[in-house]
Write a protein that holds these residues in place. Structure first.
Motif, PDB file in Angstrom:
ATOM      1  N   TYR A 129       0.844  -1.214   0.000  1.00 53.19           N
ATOM      2  CA  TYR A 129       0.000   0.000   0.000  1.00 53.19           C
ATOM      3  C   TYR A 129       0.875   1.259   0.000  1.00 53.19           C
ATOM      4  N   ASP A 131       1.081   4.066   1.304  1.00 54.19           N
ATOM      5  CA  ASP A 131       0.616   4.816   2.469  1.00 54.19           C
ATOM      6  C   ASP A 131       1.088   6.275   2.435  1.00 54.19           C
TER       7      ASP A 131
ATOM      8  N   TRP B  62      -6.358   3.127  11.843  1.00 52.20           N
ATOM      9  CA  TRP B  62      -7.048   3.479  10.596  1.00 52.20           C
ATOM     10  C   TRP B  62      -8.110   4.563  10.799  1.00 52.20           C
TER      11      TRP B  62
END
Lengths: 144, 97
Positions: A129, A131, B62
């Protein structure tokens, strides 16, 4: 709004868009091409897309373009896209250049910030990912 | 008034109505890199959902950077009521193109 598995065939999509608007009497057509650069030892980038919200995001932009007498188009890749190929193209058609020049900038920048698409680096076959290059969408953090 | 008292049957009816009115099961989907299967949660508002999700340690990093959609429409306020069968989508930071 068009989604394709793997890299985009840029020339044929741009040609198709030109043909679609051949009789529309637009005086300006400004295309944008996003190409995967070879950097940080990546072999490819890979993309996940959430289509229902992407479509709603695109429809809102089409409405905004329409209010200016213009039209936006975009295509994006899903899955793996090797370096030196294209994952994203977009374009604005408008009667005169000024509207198209301004819209293409706003459209592409908001695309980067709010289109529900997730990017991954492919390095030695692993999908990581991206990020550090990703941006929280408008309204992020309300559940925290 | 008088000597009326509730039978077991009455309690059953009351309980059934109460249960029906209070059932707010919503489906929560996690997109992109969060890489989690969808879950079903009982929550009457996004605020309640937030409390439930914050109990899950794997989601704590998250949540501050995720946006939220209710039935595929972006939501900007925690003060959003939910109804039974709603779909909540959790959207992590994006990077198209």
């Amino acid at each position: 709004m068009e989604l394709y598995c793997g890299p985009l065939d840029v020339k044929s999509i741009f040609a198709k868009w030109l043909d679609e608007e051949k009789e529309s009497n637009y005086g300006a057509y400004i295309p944008f091409v996003g190409t995967i650069r070879a950097e940080n030892e990546i072999e490819a980038l890979s993309f996940d897309i959430y289509e229902p919200i992407l479509q709603a995001w695109f429809d809102a932009w089409q409405e905004r373009a329409s209010s200016l007498g213009a039209k936006v188009k975009m295509a994006h890749a899903v899955g793996d896209v090797p370096v030196h190929t294209s994952s994203y193209i977009s374009a604005v058609f408008s009667p005169k250049r000024r509207v198209a020049l301004e819209l293409i900038e706003a459209f592409v920048e908001d695309f980067k910030a709010n289109a529900p698409i997730w990017k991954y680096d492919i390095i030695q076959g692993k999908r990581v990912y991206a990020d550090d290059r990703s941006t929280p969408m408008n309204g992020a953090g309300i559940l925290s | 008034m008088g000597n009326y008292s509730k039978s077991k049957h009455d309690y059953f009816i009351i309980r059934k109505k109460y249960t029906k009115r209070e059932l707010y099961m919503v489906k929560v989907e996690f997109l992109g890199p969060i890489a989690r299967a969808p879950i079903e949660v009982e929550a009457k508002s996004l605020e309640e959902l937030s409390s439930v999700l914050k109990q899950d340690e794997s989601l704590l990093s998250w949540l501050p950077k995720c946006a939220v959609a209710l039935n595929d429409e972006m939501v900007m306020s925690l003060d959003t009521p939910l109804k039974d069968g709603d779909k909540i989508t959790i959207l992590p930071p994006v990077c198209g193109g």
